[in-house]
Write a protein that holds these residues in place. Structure first.
Motif, PDB file in Angstrom:
ATOM      1  N   THR A   6       0.686  -1.441  -0.013  1.00 56.28           N
ATOM      2  CA  THR A   6       0.085  -0.289  -0.108  1.00 56.28           C
ATOM      3  C   THR A   6       0.946   1.299  -0.174  1.00 56.28           C
ATOM      4  O   THR A   6       1.848   1.546   0.805  1.00 56.28           O
ATOM      5  CB  THR A   6      -0.880   0.040   1.335  1.00 56.28           C
ATOM      6  OG1 THR A   6      -1.641  -1.254   1.275  1.00 56.28           O
ATOM      7  CG2 THR A   6      -1.723   1.228   1.237  1.00 56.28           C
ATOM      8  N   TYR A   7       0.465   2.080  -1.160  1.00 57.49           N
ATOM      9  CA  TYR A   7       1.461   3.449  -1.033  1.00 57.49           C
ATOM     10  C   TYR A   7       0.268   4.589  -0.856  1.00 57.49           C
ATOM     11  O   TYR A   7      -0.724   4.559  -1.134  1.00 57.49           O
ATOM     12  CB  TYR A   7       1.920   3.644  -2.493  1.00 57.49           C
ATOM     13  CG  TYR A   7       2.802   2.741  -2.908  1.00 57.49           C
ATOM     14  CD1 TYR A   7       4.089   2.599  -2.142  1.00 57.49           C
ATOM     15  CD2 TYR A   7       2.815   1.871  -3.744  1.00 57.49           C
ATOM     16  CE1 TYR A   7       5.225   1.691  -2.367  1.00 57.49           C
ATOM     17  CE2 TYR A   7       3.922   0.861  -4.217  1.00 57.49           C
ATOM     18  CZ  TYR A   7       5.018   0.896  -3.442  1.00 57.49           C
ATOM     19  OH  TYR A   7       5.827   0.037  -3.721  1.00 57.49           O
ATOM     20  N   VAL A   8       0.622   5.181   0.270  1.00 56.88           N
ATOM     21  CA  VAL A   8      -0.050   6.564   0.921  1.00 56.88           C
ATOM     22  C   VAL A   8       0.114   7.666   0.234  1.00 56.88           C
ATOM     23  O   VAL A   8       1.321   8.095   0.193  1.00 56.88           O
ATOM     24  CB  VAL A   8       0.211   6.399   2.464  1.00 56.88           C
ATOM     25  CG1 VAL A   8      -0.625   7.478   3.219  1.00 56.88           C
ATOM     26  CG2 VAL A   8      -0.211   4.915   3.202  1.00 56.88           C
ATOM     27  N   ILE A   9      -0.838   8.310  -0.148  1.00 50.12           N
ATOM     28  CA  ILE A   9      -0.932  10.016  -0.434  1.00 50.12           C
ATOM     29  C   ILE A   9      -1.849  10.504   0.838  1.00 50.12           C
ATOM     30  O   ILE A   9      -3.010   9.965   0.897  1.00 50.12           O
ATOM     31  CB  ILE A   9      -1.548  10.254  -1.832  1.00 50.12           C
ATOM     32  CG1 ILE A   9      -0.498   9.505  -2.881  1.00 50.12           C
ATOM     33  CG2 ILE A   9      -1.809  11.540  -2.024  1.00 50.12           C
ATOM     34  CD1 ILE A   9      -0.917   9.807  -4.182  1.00 50.12           C
ATOM     35  N   THR A  10      -1.262  11.677   1.401  1.00 50.17           N
ATOM     36  CA  THR A  10      -2.105  12.422   2.304  1.00 50.17           C
ATOM     37  C   THR A  10      -2.368  13.575   1.662  1.00 50.17           C
ATOM     38  O   THR A  10      -1.604  14.497   1.091  1.00 50.17           O
ATOM     39  CB  THR A  10      -1.214  12.594   3.381  1.00 50.17           C
ATOM     40  OG1 THR A  10      -0.684  11.261   4.125  1.00 50.17           O
ATOM     41  CG2 THR A  10      -2.204  13.175   4.744  1.00 50.17           C
ATOM     42  N   LEU A  11      -3.721  14.091   1.673  1.00 52.64           N
ATOM     43  CA  LEU A  11      -4.453  15.070   0.935  1.00 52.64           C
ATOM     44  C   LEU A  11      -4.620  16.361   2.478  1.00 52.64           C
ATOM     45  O   LEU A  11      -4.811  15.800   3.345  1.00 52.64           O
ATOM     46  CB  LEU A  11      -5.668  15.042   0.518  1.00 52.64           C
ATOM     47  CG  LEU A  11      -5.498  14.001  -0.832  1.00 52.64           C
ATOM     48  CD1 LEU A  11      -7.046  14.240  -1.474  1.00 52.64           C
ATOM     49  CD2 LEU A  11      -4.559  14.472  -1.853  1.00 52.64           C
ATOM     50  N   SER A  12      -4.011  17.447   2.182  1.00 52.40           N
ATOM     51  CA  SER A  12      -4.167  18.365   3.101  1.00 52.40           C
ATOM     52  C   SER A  12      -5.784  18.811   3.379  1.00 52.40           C
ATOM     53  O   SER A  12      -6.507  18.955   2.565  1.00 52.40           O
ATOM     54  CB  SER A  12      -3.439  19.606   2.731  1.00 52.40           C
ATOM     55  OG  SER A  12      -2.206  19.372   2.726  1.00 52.40           O
ATOM     56  N   THR A  13      -6.242  18.904   4.694  1.00 53.66           N
ATOM     57  CA  THR A  13      -7.478  19.298   5.030  1.00 53.66           C
ATOM     58  C   THR A  13      -7.394  20.927   4.978  1.00 53.66           C
ATOM     59  O   THR A  13      -8.466  21.582   4.833  1.00 53.66           O
ATOM     60  CB  THR A  13      -7.688  18.923   6.482  1.00 53.66           C
ATOM     61  OG1 THR A  13      -7.518  17.399   6.588  1.00 53.66           O
ATOM     62  CG2 THR A  13      -9.083  18.941   7.065  1.00 53.66           C
ATOM     63  N   ASN A  14      -6.438  21.471   5.356  1.00 56.17           N
ATOM     64  CA  ASN A  14      -6.144  22.784   5.404  1.00 56.17           C
ATOM     65  C   ASN A  14      -4.967  23.450   4.583  1.00 56.17           C
ATOM     66  O   ASN A  14      -3.923  22.617   4.453  1.00 56.17           O
ATOM     67  CB  ASN A  14      -6.053  23.438   6.708  1.00 56.17           C
ATOM     68  CG  ASN A  14      -7.271  23.048   7.616  1.00 56.17           C
ATOM     69  OD1 ASN A  14      -7.280  21.900   8.208  1.00 56.17           O
ATOM     70  ND2 ASN A  14      -8.413  23.827   7.523  1.00 56.17           N
ATOM     71  N   PHE A  15      -4.998  24.598   4.040  1.00 54.25           N
ATOM     72  CA  PHE A  15      -3.956  25.387   3.631  1.00 54.25           C
ATOM     73  C   PHE A  15      -2.628  25.253   4.414  1.00 54.25           C
ATOM     74  O   PHE A  15      -2.712  25.671   5.473  1.00 54.25           O
ATOM     75  CB  PHE A  15      -4.130  26.582   2.973  1.00 54.25           C
ATOM     76  CG  PHE A  15      -5.109  26.448   1.690  1.00 54.25           C
ATOM     77  CD1 PHE A  15      -4.324  26.384   0.561  1.00 54.25           C
ATOM     78  CD2 PHE A  15      -6.323  26.507   1.701  1.00 54.25           C
ATOM     79  CE1 PHE A  15      -5.090  26.478  -0.846  1.00 54.25           C
ATOM     80  CE2 PHE A  15      -7.093  26.513   0.625  1.00 54.25           C
ATOM     81  CZ  PHE A  15      -6.595  26.294  -0.682  1.00 54.25           C
ATOM     82  N   PRO A  16      -1.364  24.974   3.904  1.00 55.48           N
ATOM     83  CA  PRO A  16      -0.329  24.887   4.813  1.00 55.48           C
ATOM     84  C   PRO A  16       0.058  26.327   5.253  1.00 55.48           C
ATOM     85  O   PRO A  16      -0.187  27.412   5.002  1.00 55.48           O
ATOM     86  CB  PRO A  16       0.778  24.361   4.023  1.00 55.48           C
ATOM     87  CG  PRO A  16       0.393  24.428   2.555  1.00 55.48           C
ATOM     88  CD  PRO A  16      -0.999  24.790   2.678  1.00 55.48           C
ATOM     89  N   SER A  17       0.969  26.434   6.426  1.00 56.50           N
ATOM     90  CA  SER A  17       1.344  27.524   7.001  1.00 56.50           C
ATOM     91  C   SER A  17       2.232  28.558   6.107  1.00 56.50           C
ATOM     92  O   SER A  17       2.164  29.580   6.526  1.00 56.50           O
ATOM     93  CB  SER A  17       2.229  27.326   8.144  1.00 56.50           C
ATOM     94  OG  SER A  17       3.326  26.626   7.969  1.00 56.50           O
TER      95      SER A  17
END
Length: 167
Positions: free
Chosen positions: A3-14
Motif C-alpha cells: 500500500t502506497y499512501v498519499i495524504t491530502l491536506s485538510t487545510n492550506f499549509p502555513s
C-alpha cells in the motif's frame, strides 16, 4: 498487497497565503471518484468541484510505485490527517487500484521559446493550460501558484490521477 499512501491536506499549509483555511480536498476527491464511476453526484458536494489528481515531487519514485500498481501488486491509499499534520492519525478516504483507472504522468515546466523566461506546464510534448491544471488539482490558479511556489520546477513532478482522465 503493498500500500502506497498519499495524504491530502485538510487545510492550506502555513506557507500559503490562505494558511489554515479548509481545502475541501476530501469533498473534491469524492466528487471526482463518484463522477468517474458514473454516479449522479448532484447532491454530494456540488459547490466544491473535483480533485481528479494531485501533483507531487519525485517523479521517479512514483513511476516505480505505479509499475507495481499496474501489475496488481500494490494499491494507493488516499488519506487525510484527523488533526494536525504529522501529529495526528490518518483517515483513509479511498483505496484505489489499477482497476479504478489510476495512473501517473510526468509534469515538466518548459520555456515556451528558448529565448523566453516564461515557462509553462507540459506533459510530454503537450503544453497544459495552467488554469485547467490548477482546477483539476482542486485549486484556483492563484492558490495553485502559491502552493507550488517553492517547488523545484527544474525537476519533473508527477501528476497522480485518481480517475481515468489524462492530459
Amino acid at each position: 498487497m503493498k500500500t502506497y499512501v498519499i495524504t491530502l491536506s485538510t487545510n492550506f499549509p502555513s506557507t500559503h497565503p490562505r494558511k489554515g483555511d479548509p481545502t475541501y480536498f476530501k469533498e473534491q476527491l469524492f466528487n471526482a471518484i463518484f463522477r468517474d464511476r458514473g454516479y449522479d453526484i448532484r447532491g454530494a458536494y456540488p459547490k466544491h468541484g473535483h480533485k481528479i489528481h494531485t501533483i507531487r515531487a519525485n517523479y521517479s519514485l512514483w513511476a516505480k510505485r505505479f509499475e507495481q500498481i499496474k501489475k496488481g501488486e500494490a494499491c494507493l491509499s488516499i488519506r487525510r490527517w484527523t488533526g494536525k499534520p504529522y501529529r495526528s492519525e490518518q483517515y483513509e478516504m479511498a483505496r484505489l487500484t489499477k482497476d479504478d483507472g489510476i495512473g501517473i504522468q510526468k509534469l515538466e515546466f518548459r520555456k515556451v521559446f528558448s529565448q523566453c523566461r516564461t515557462v509553462r506546464p507540459a506533459v510530454g510534448d503537450t503544453y497544459i493550460d495552467a488554469q485547467s491544471l490548477a482546477s483539476n488539482d482542486g485549486l484556483s490558479l492563484s492558490d495553485w501558484t502559491s502552493w507550488f511556489e517553492n517547488y523545484d520546477k527544474s525537476k519533473p513532478l508527477v501528476i497522480i490521477h485518481f480517475t481515468k482522465f489524462r492530459y
